[in-house]
Design an enzyme around this catalytic site. Structure first.
Site, PDB file in Angstrom:
ATOM      1  N   GLY A   9       0.819  -1.217   0.000  1.00 27.93           N
ATOM      2  CA  GLY A   9       0.000   0.000   0.000  1.00 27.93           C
ATOM      3  C   GLY A   9       0.848   1.259   0.000  1.00 27.93           C
ATOM      4  N   ALA A  10       1.796   1.315  -0.942  1.00 23.38           N
ATOM      5  CA  ALA A  10       2.732   2.450  -0.944  1.00 23.38           C
ATOM      6  C   ALA A  10       2.420   3.469  -2.037  1.00 23.38           C
ATOM      7  CB  ALA A  10       4.159   1.948  -1.062  1.00 23.38           C
ATOM      8  N   SER A  11       1.255   3.349  -2.666  1.00 24.07           N
ATOM      9  CA  SER A  11       0.923   4.304  -3.730  1.00 24.07           C
ATOM     10  C   SER A  11       0.519   5.657  -3.161  1.00 24.07           C
ATOM     11  CB  SER A  11      -0.225   3.757  -4.589  1.00 24.07           C
ATOM     12  OG  SER A  11      -1.321   3.365  -3.779  1.00 24.07           O
ATOM     13  N   ARG A  12       0.029   5.653  -1.917  1.00 25.78           N
ATOM     14  CA  ARG A  12      -0.513   6.894  -1.340  1.00 25.78           C
ATOM     15  C   ARG A  12      -0.166   6.969   0.150  1.00 25.78           C
ATOM     16  NH1 ARG A  12      -5.765   6.548  -0.839  1.00 25.78           N
ATOM     17  NH2 ARG A  12      -6.123   4.381  -1.394  1.00 25.78           N
ATOM     18  N   VAL A  61      -3.035  -7.692  -1.594  1.00 24.69           N
ATOM     19  CA  VAL A  61      -2.418  -8.439  -0.482  1.00 24.69           C
ATOM     20  C   VAL A  61      -3.343  -9.546   0.054  1.00 24.69           C
ATOM     21  CG1 VAL A  61      -0.814  -6.634   0.254  1.00 24.69           C
ATOM     22  CG2 VAL A  61      -3.114  -6.711   1.265  1.00 24.69           C
ATOM     23  N   ASN A  87       1.496  -2.354   5.466  1.00 26.05           N
ATOM     24  CA  ASN A  87       0.867  -1.036   5.617  1.00 26.05           C
ATOM     25  C   ASN A  87      -0.468  -0.933   4.881  1.00 26.05           C
ATOM     26  OD1 ASN A  87       0.988   2.089   5.876  1.00 26.05           O
ATOM     27  ND2 ASN A  87       0.900   1.737   3.661  1.00 26.05           N
ATOM     28  N   SER A 139      -3.140   0.749  14.459  1.00 25.81           N
ATOM     29  CA  SER A 139      -3.800   2.049  14.673  1.00 25.81           C
ATOM     30  C   SER A 139      -4.124   2.198  16.158  1.00 25.81           C
ATOM     31  CB  SER A 139      -5.105   2.099  13.870  1.00 25.81           C
ATOM     32  OG  SER A 139      -5.970   3.095  14.361  1.00 25.81           O
ATOM     33  N   TYR A 152     -12.721  -2.319  11.662  1.00 24.66           N
ATOM     34  CA  TYR A 152     -11.375  -1.727  11.569  1.00 24.66           C
ATOM     35  C   TYR A 152     -10.633  -1.905  12.896  1.00 24.66           C
ATOM     36  CZ  TYR A 152      -7.756   1.838  10.595  1.00 24.66           C
ATOM     37  OH  TYR A 152      -6.564   2.496  10.393  1.00 24.66           O
ATOM     38  N   ILE A 185      -3.580  10.641  11.131  1.00 22.97           N
ATOM     39  CA  ILE A 185      -2.518  11.115  10.239  1.00 22.97           C
ATOM     40  C   ILE A 185      -3.171  11.749   9.006  1.00 22.97           C
ATOM     41  CG2 ILE A 185      -0.426  10.423   8.963  1.00 22.97           C
ATOM     42  CD1 ILE A 185      -0.279   9.895  12.055  1.00 22.97           C
TER      43      ILE A 185
HETATM   44  P1  NAP Z   1      -4.469   5.558   2.296  1.00 25.19           P
HETATM   45  O1  NAP Z   1      -3.900   6.888   1.974  1.00 25.19           O
HETATM   46  O2  NAP Z   1      -5.922   5.337   2.093  1.00 25.19           O
HETATM   47  O3  NAP Z   1      -3.627   4.443   1.515  1.00 25.19           O
HETATM   48  C1  NAP Z   1      -3.944   3.099   1.640  1.00 25.19           C
HETATM   49  C2  NAP Z   1      -2.994   2.277   0.810  1.00 25.19           C
HETATM   50  O4  NAP Z   1      -3.334   0.888   0.969  1.00 25.19           O
HETATM   51  C3  NAP Z   1      -3.083   2.576  -0.676  1.00 25.19           C
HETATM   52  O5  NAP Z   1      -1.789   2.594  -1.232  1.00 25.19           O
HETATM   53  C4  NAP Z   1      -3.881   1.401  -1.228  1.00 25.19           C
HETATM   54  O6  NAP Z   1      -3.539   1.078  -2.558  1.00 25.19           O
HETATM   55  C5  NAP Z   1      -3.418   0.286  -0.314  1.00 25.19           C
HETATM   56  N1  NAP Z   1      -4.302  -0.886  -0.303  1.00 25.19           N
HETATM   57  C6  NAP Z   1      -5.578  -0.988   0.171  1.00 25.19           C
HETATM   58  N2  NAP Z   1      -6.035  -2.239   0.005  1.00 25.19           N
HETATM   59  C7  NAP Z   1      -5.033  -2.963  -0.578  1.00 25.19           C
HETATM   60  C8  NAP Z   1      -4.886  -4.321  -0.991  1.00 25.19           C
HETATM   61  N3  NAP Z   1      -5.876  -5.194  -0.824  1.00 25.19           N
HETATM   62  N4  NAP Z   1      -3.728  -4.702  -1.546  1.00 25.19           N
HETATM   63  C9  NAP Z   1      -2.701  -3.817  -1.719  1.00 25.19           C
HETATM   64  N5  NAP Z   1      -2.782  -2.516  -1.347  1.00 25.19           N
HETATM   65  C10 NAP Z   1      -3.932  -2.107  -0.791  1.00 25.19           C
HETATM   66  O7  NAP Z   1      -4.218   5.180   3.827  1.00 25.19           O
HETATM   67  P2  NAP Z   1      -3.115   5.660   4.883  1.00 25.19           P
HETATM   68  O8  NAP Z   1      -3.749   6.657   5.744  1.00 25.19           O
HETATM   69  O9  NAP Z   1      -1.839   5.955   4.210  1.00 25.19           O
HETATM   70  O10 NAP Z   1      -2.999   4.312   5.740  1.00 25.19           O
HETATM   71  C11 NAP Z   1      -1.911   3.404   5.655  1.00 25.19           C
HETATM   72  C12 NAP Z   1      -2.008   2.453   6.821  1.00 25.19           C
HETATM   73  O11 NAP Z   1      -1.961   3.169   8.037  1.00 25.19           O
HETATM   74  C13 NAP Z   1      -3.318   1.646   6.850  1.00 25.19           C
HETATM   75  O12 NAP Z   1      -3.085   0.333   7.282  1.00 25.19           O
HETATM   76  C14 NAP Z   1      -4.141   2.414   7.861  1.00 25.19           C
HETATM   77  O13 NAP Z   1      -5.124   1.604   8.453  1.00 25.19           O
HETATM   78  C15 NAP Z   1      -3.071   2.837   8.839  1.00 25.19           C
HETATM   79  N6  NAP Z   1      -3.414   3.990   9.672  1.00 25.19           N
HETATM   80  C16 NAP Z   1      -3.780   5.166   9.109  1.00 25.19           C
HETATM   81  C17 NAP Z   1      -4.111   6.240   9.937  1.00 25.19           C
HETATM   82  C18 NAP Z   1      -4.544   7.577   9.399  1.00 25.19           C
HETATM   83  O14 NAP Z   1      -5.049   8.388  10.184  1.00 25.19           O
HETATM   84  N7  NAP Z   1      -4.357   7.877   8.127  1.00 25.19           N
HETATM   85  C19 NAP Z   1      -4.061   6.083  11.317  1.00 25.19           C
HETATM   86  C20 NAP Z   1      -3.670   4.862  11.850  1.00 25.19           C
HETATM   87  C21 NAP Z   1      -3.351   3.826  11.014  1.00 25.19           C
HETATM   88  P3  NAP Z   1      -4.371   1.593  -3.853  1.00 25.19           P
HETATM   89  O15 NAP Z   1      -4.712   3.029  -3.614  1.00 25.19           O
HETATM   90  O16 NAP Z   1      -3.427   1.385  -4.964  1.00 25.19           O
HETATM   91  O17 NAP Z   1      -5.585   0.733  -3.949  1.00 25.19           O
END
Ligand code: NAP
Length: 244
Positions: A9-12, A61, A87, A139, A152, A185
């Protein structure tokens, strides 16, 4: 050959920031994504232009065969994968009574089965080399639970239990497994929050702000380093004091 990190999940968002920070610190980076092809390719271009070695790989994944193929490709390209960061994630805000069975399965499969697939795929070679680092992104909601985010919170709590158990099992093989449990975040994941909700959440945070993806990335970089070799089975929660 330098060290290699595979970041799911490193695209964003946080994954993207980790890809950049690890590349800037001399890692070869394998960028996994599922749907955001354009973003993943742009990140690849941006990092390659700066002289870093990166590879982009599309894999869901949740699908073991795709993960196996991704790991085989990474090992062929870079020799070995030294650091795995689980991630990839999704979120959903819904009353528990309204969640469908399919939504429940997708949430748990993305976080838990995804982590299972990646760890099982990589551990044989890490055990063989008697070294490796696994970092799972959970999280704060896995620590304290969130209303309207039962699946979640369940998945993230599962990642924490998985981290502790696996750390005990593979510690004797020289492998460290740790967990980062971020607070809120600034990424697309939180775009569903309205301005009032964001304001309230910031006011409830002692540091009065949300975290930046780079702040999580630098913690992951530290956990991947030799300086963190005595840290395993731990849950570190960068959250601005939201959960103390
Ligand atoms: P995000 O911007 O929504 O990015 C999520 C990433 O996960 C994207 O690159 C997406 O890929 C990828 N993804 C989703 N389902 C997938 C799958 N089945 N196979 C491969 N890739 C997949 O989220 P983020 O905020 O960066 O979150 C990253 C991690 O941190 C997550 O596990 C999230 O639960 C955790 N987290 C986030 C926060 C927050 O506040 N943002 C807080 C605590 C924990 P595509 O876009 O290419 O589909």
């Amino acid at each position: 050959m330098g060290k290699t990190v595979l970041i799911t999940g490193a695209s964003r968002g946080i994954g993207r920031a980790m890809a950049t920070v690890f590349a800037e610190n001399n890692y070869h980076v394998m960028i996994n994504y599922l749907k955001a092809e354009r973003e993943a390719r742009l990140l690849e271009q941006e990092l390659t232009k700066q002289g870093y070695t990166v590879a982009v790989y599309r894999a869901d994944v949740m699908q073991k065969a795709q993960v196996t193929e991704m790991i085989a490709t990474g090992e062929k390209l870079f020799g070995s994968i030294d650091v795995l960061i689980n991630n990839a994630g999704i979120s959903q805000f819904k009353l528990f009574t309204e969640i469908s069975e399919e939504e429940w399965d997708t949430m748990l499969n993305t976080h838990l089965k995804g982590m299972f697939n990646c760890c099982q795929g990589l551990l044989p070679s890490m055990i063989h080399q008697k070294k490796g680092k696994i970092i799972n992104i959970a999280s704060i909601w896995g620590l304290v639970g969130a209303s309207c985010e039962v699946p979640y919170s369940t998945a993230k709590a599962g990642m924490i239990g998985f981290t502790k158990a696996l750390a005990k099992e593979v510690g004797p093989s020289g492998i460290q497994v740790n967990c980062i449990a971020p607070g809120i975040i600034e990424t697309e994941m939180n775009e569903g929050l309205n301005n009032m909700e964001k304001k309230q959440l910031k006011e409830e945070t002692p540091l009065l702000r949300f975290g930046k993806p780079e702040e999580i990335a630098h913690l992951a970089l530290y956990l991947a380093s030799a300086e963190a070799d005595f840290i395993t089975g731990q849950v570190i929660s960068p959250n601005g004091g939201f959960v103390i």
